[in-house]
Structures are given as structure tokens and as C-alpha cells.
Design an enzyme around this catalytic site. Structure first.
Site, PDB file in Angstrom:
ATOM      1  N   ASP A  61       4.391 -55.834  31.305  1.00 60.67           N
ATOM      2  CA  ASP A  61       4.818 -56.196  29.943  1.00 60.67           C
ATOM      3  C   ASP A  61       4.014 -55.378  28.922  1.00 60.67           C
ATOM      4  O   ASP A  61       4.566 -54.783  28.001  1.00 60.67           O
ATOM      5  CB  ASP A  61       4.589 -57.691  29.691  1.00 60.67           C
ATOM      6  N   GLU A  75       8.110 -52.655  36.852  1.00 61.34           N
ATOM      7  CA  GLU A  75       9.036 -51.892  36.002  1.00 61.34           C
ATOM      8  C   GLU A  75       8.451 -50.548  35.587  1.00 61.34           C
ATOM      9  O   GLU A  75       9.073 -49.497  35.752  1.00 61.34           O
ATOM     10  CB  GLU A  75       9.395 -52.719  34.761  1.00 61.34           C
TER      11      GLU A  75
HETATM   12  O1  TRH Z   1       1.969 -54.829  36.904  1.00 62.19           O
HETATM   13  P1  TRH Z   1       3.397 -54.989  37.209  1.00 62.19           P
HETATM   14  O2  TRH Z   1       3.720 -55.832  38.345  1.00 62.19           O
HETATM   15  O3  TRH Z   1       4.075 -55.539  35.935  1.00 62.19           O
HETATM   16  C1  TRH Z   1       5.199 -56.322  35.698  1.00 62.19           C
HETATM   17  C2  TRH Z   1       4.816 -57.725  35.407  1.00 62.19           C
HETATM   18  O4  TRH Z   1       4.567 -58.393  36.608  1.00 62.19           O
HETATM   19  C3  TRH Z   1       5.910 -58.376  34.647  1.00 62.19           C
HETATM   20  O5  TRH Z   1       5.685 -59.742  34.446  1.00 62.19           O
HETATM   21  C4  TRH Z   1       7.206 -58.132  35.334  1.00 62.19           C
HETATM   22  O6  TRH Z   1       8.185 -58.708  34.612  1.00 62.19           O
HETATM   23  C5  TRH Z   1       7.421 -56.671  35.448  1.00 62.19           C
HETATM   24  O7  TRH Z   1       6.382 -56.084  36.213  1.00 62.19           O
HETATM   25  C6  TRH Z   1       8.747 -56.291  36.030  1.00 62.19           C
HETATM   26  O8  TRH Z   1       4.071 -53.524  37.460  1.00 62.19           O
HETATM   27  P2  TRH Z   1       4.412 -52.322  36.478  1.00 62.19           P
HETATM   28  O9  TRH Z   1       5.550 -52.673  35.607  1.00 62.19           O
HETATM   29  O10 TRH Z   1       4.569 -51.163  37.319  1.00 62.19           O
HETATM   30  O11 TRH Z   1       3.120 -52.141  35.581  1.00 62.19           O
HETATM   31  C7  TRH Z   1       1.949 -51.587  36.074  1.00 62.19           C
HETATM   32  C8  TRH Z   1       1.322 -50.667  35.060  1.00 62.19           C
HETATM   33  O12 TRH Z   1       0.001 -50.348  35.457  1.00 62.19           O
HETATM   34  C9  TRH Z   1       2.048 -49.339  34.917  1.00 62.19           C
HETATM   35  O13 TRH Z   1       2.041 -48.958  33.558  1.00 62.19           O
HETATM   36  C10 TRH Z   1       1.173 -48.372  35.689  1.00 62.19           C
HETATM   37  C11 TRH Z   1      -0.167 -48.947  35.397  1.00 62.19           C
HETATM   38  N1  TRH Z   1      -1.249 -48.568  36.305  1.00 62.19           N
HETATM   39  C12 TRH Z   1      -2.328 -47.892  35.773  1.00 62.19           C
HETATM   40  O14 TRH Z   1      -2.356 -47.575  34.576  1.00 62.19           O
HETATM   41  N2  TRH Z   1      -3.373 -47.577  36.593  1.00 62.19           N
HETATM   42  C13 TRH Z   1      -3.373 -47.879  37.917  1.00 62.19           C
HETATM   43  O15 TRH Z   1      -4.343 -47.569  38.627  1.00 62.19           O
HETATM   44  C14 TRH Z   1      -2.235 -48.561  38.443  1.00 62.19           C
HETATM   45  C15 TRH Z   1      -2.201 -48.898  39.900  1.00 62.19           C
HETATM   46  C16 TRH Z   1      -1.198 -48.896  37.610  1.00 62.19           C
END
Ligand code: TRH
Length: 384
Positions: free
Chosen positions: A17, A275
């Protein structure tokens, strides 16, 4: 015309989010001359993604965005031209009333979750009137096909990615900065980010037996305890390495967002989730596996299939079948044992084809245009 925007972000869990709202806010400010306030209730999540953001500050300006800590006590003041209600988390009642009193009223955008389902095209952009006030909510749907809002892609992404992927020296420096040697030529580098997933044991087993060396970079996530349990280790330190057979696991800290992009660009395969990392993996031009956010009553399976249906177009049937099996094995706790192993082994010989496909897919994904530009245009049309 320079518009004022309020982006409201309630962090439900994890990082997605905050990640999406942060990217959108930055891009509106940098590329569309927007004056953006980002109201967010969990500065911790934003700090993890972008360490320049300070955790305990009520107001701060970072990367051209006015970041406000959002709580029930927040005094939001006058409404902006455009209010983005991220993921339909809702806006404060008093703020909505003030939006409706403006002349013309502020534009209320509900930014929805990304989905490749076909119905999205028919719903994208539709208004829904407020039951009491003279104001409508407009539902803005991200998507992967024309007729939807597209996905986020900042203008600097392609030049940054291409410069990094062209330059072996920069890739080597990336690994060294994390405390690791660059993976040997001929090995397969994989990044592994996901939710808890028992299937990781089978995957690591296959990699340990692989004829080619597999370097798995495992950033901190809820998947990591199960990944390290494969080695019988509870919580390996960031920067350390564990080996079994052909598998070398590298325990990576949670990286700032721009560095995480580099990890995706540096790897041959990326396991991503949710996402935002899912979208970034698509822009990385590399084959990937999506761990979709699990929803009740298996609603997520419909979304997973909808994406696979579009993504797999153009793949030869055996490659498509193996890729689907890999994704199903990763997402379905009831998948038969051995499914992922067979899928990985049969995909192994098709690396070049899969990479070419990933490149073609990124061109397809670009067709609807970038989400921030589409949203700015959508709003301008309704405000003029
Ligand atoms: O963290 P997520 O699972 O996020 C979400 C939430 O769970 C939300 O509630 C849900 O509705 C949505 O997913 C679909 O996964 P996401 O979206 O991939 O977000 C992770 C973020 O973290 C992404 O911007 C990449 C970042 N990231 C880093 O910046 N550094 C890292 O080392 C890693 C592993 C990820």
C-alpha cells in the site's frame, strides 16, 4: 496547470500500500508538476522503502512530496483539487464534506488494486455518486491492457534499468556492496521475496540438485524463515551465505526501493509478491514467479489465472505449461509434490526464450500508458 493532490494511504499490512502510494505521489510531483501531500498512517513502512523518510515526524518533505503522518487527530485543512483514496481505504468525513463544498468540488479518485481480470475494462473510470453529498467517487483501475489505468512506470525507469543491465561492472559492484561476490558466469541468480510458503523447501531442494549453480538472494520477508529452515538455520545474519549442493543462499537485508529494483535487474529469475514488486519484476525484463496476496475463498486464484492467461500469450505450449505449473506450485499449498521440481527442470533449457518473452511482455504492458500519466489526464479532463 499545477494541481494540488492529497493521496490518502492506510497501510493494511506489509509494504504494498505504502509502495504504490509513494511511487504515485513522487511521480505526480516529478513528472506532472503536481503539489502533492501524502497522508499515510504508517511511516515505518515508508521508512523501510525509502530510508530518507523519518519515522516519527508529523510533516516532512522528501523527493518533492509533502509527507504527513495521518491519524484520527490530523488536521487536514482545506481539501486539494484531487483526493486519491488509495485502495478504497476511505477519506475522513469532514474532509469529504469540505470537498463537496468546494466550487467546483474536489475530484475523488478511488485507486483500486491491480487486476488483469476482463471486467476491469468495463469498470475503469466509472463514477459512483455519494449517497448524501453532491460529489462522486471515480473508480480508477490499474490494469495490464488498454482501456484500464495501466501500471506505474516512472520516466527514469527504462534508462536506469538499461544502463544497469548493460554494465557488468555495475552489476558486480551491486553484489559487492551487499557483501557478496558477483555470481559466476553460468550460474543462475534468483531473487526470492514472498509470503510464507512451504513450497520453498521443494524449490530449494531442486536448486541444490541442479546441474548449474543457483545463487538465491533472499531479502527479509515472511518467506525467509522457511527458506533458512531448509539449511537448519533459524535466522541467518544479513550478509551471510549458506550452501547445499549447487545452491548458494545469500541473506540480503530489506533494501531501499531503488536498490531492490537493482536486485531484480541483476537476477535471471525473480520471485515476487503482492502488487508493487509484481509490477517491478515485469519491468525488469526477466522471467518471474508471482506469489499473489492470498484472499478469502480463493478469490486470488481467479486473479492469478486472469494474469497468466494474458501473460502466457505467445509462449510455446510446453513452455507455457511448465511456467503455469511453476506458478501454481508456488501459489497452491495443495499442489502435488514434485510439481515445482518438474516445472523448474523443464524450464531450465528455455531461459533465452523466457527472457525474450519477458521483454515482449514489457512492451505489451506499456500499451495502456503509465498509470500516473493516465490518472493526471483523467483528472484534468474532469476538472477543466
Ligand atoms: O508487501 P506486499 O505484500 O504488499 C501488499 C500488501 O500486503 C497489501 O496489503 C496488499 O493489498 C498488496 O500487497 C497486494 O508486496 P508488494 O506489493 O510487492 O510490496 C513490497 C514492496 O517492498 C515493493 O515496493 C518492493 C519493496 N521492497 C523493497 O523496497 N526492498 C526489499 O528488499 C524488498 C524485498 C521489497
Amino acid at each position: 496547470m499545477s494541481r494540488s493532490w492529497d493521496v490518502f494511504c492506510r497501510v493494511i499490512d506489509n509494504y504494498g500500500d505504502a509502495a504504490v502510494c509513494w511511487r504515485l505521489a513522487r511521480q505526480l510531483a516529478a513528472e506532472h508538476g503536481a503539489r502533492v501531500r501524502l497522508w499515510i498512517d504508517a511511516l515505518d513502512a515508508l521508512h523501510a522503502l525509502f530510508p530518507e523518510v523519518v519515522r516519527d515526524r508529523e510533516a516532512q518533505s522528501v523527493a518533492g512530496v509533502d509527507i504527513r503522518h495521518w491519524s484520527a487527530a490530523s488536521d487536514i485543512g482545506l481539501p486539494a483539487d484531487i483526493a486519491v483514496d488509495a485502495f478504497g481505504g476511505g477519506l475522513p468525513d469532514a474532509y469529504v464534506a469540505a470537498m463537496a463544498r468546494r466550487d467546483p468540488p474536489s475530484l475523488w479518485i478511488v485507486l483500486e488494486y491491480l487486476s488483469a481480470e476482463l471486467w476491469v475494462v468495463g469498470h475503469h473510470g466509472l463514477p459512483s455518486p455519494h449517497p448524501r453529498l453532491p460529489i462522486a467517487r471515480h473508480f480508477f483501475f490499474p490494469g495490464v491492457v488498454p482501456g484500464t489505468g495501466g501500471v506505474l512506470k516512472e520516466a527514469s525507469l527504462e534508462p536506469r534499468r538499461d544502463a544497469f543491465q548493460r554494465d557488468r561492472g555495475r552489476q558486480a559492484a551491486f553484489w559487492r556492496d551487499l557483501g557478496f561476490a558477483p555470481p559466476d558466469q553460468g550460474s543462475i541468480a534468483v531473487s526470492l521475496f514472498g509470503y510464507e510458503n512451504p513450497a520453498v523447501a521443494e524449490l530449494m531442494h531442486v536448486w541444490a540438485l541442479s546441474p548449474r549453480q543457483v545463487v538465491a538472494a533472499v531479502p527479509r520477508s515472511s518467506l525467509r524463515p522457511q527458506a533458512s529452515a531448509f539449511f537448519g538455520v533459524a535466522d541467518p545474519d544479513d550478509g551471510s551465505t549458506l550452501r547445499r549442493g549447487s545452491l548458494e543462499a545469500r541473506w540480503v537485508p530489506f533494501l531501499p526501493q531503488p536498490r531492490y529494483d537493482e536486485l531484480l535487474w541483476a537476477c535471471d529469475w525473480n520471485f515476487v509478491r503482492g502488487e508493487d514488486s509484481f509490477v517491478r519484476a515485469q519491468w525488469a525484463l526477466r522471467p518471474f514467479v508471482w506469489h499473489i496476496y492470498p484472499q478469502q475463498e480463493r478469490a486470488h486464484r481467479v486473479k492469478l489465472e486472469a494474469f497468466l492467461e494474458i501473460y502466457c500469450e505467445g509462449l510455446e505450449p510446453p513452455t507455457e505449461a511448465a511456467l503455469r505449473a511453476l506458478w501454481h506450485g508456488w501459489n497452491d499449498p495443495a499442489a502435488p509434490a514434485g510439481l515445482m521440481r518438474a516445472a523448474w527442470e523443464s524450464l531450465n533449457g528455455h531461459q533465452d526464450r523466457l527472457r525474450q518473452h519477458a521483454r515482449g511482455w514489457a512492451a505489451t504492458l506499456a500499451l495502456p500508458g503509465d498509470l500516473a500519466a493516465n490518472l493526471a489526464h483523467f483528472c484534468e479532463e474532469r476538472l477543466k
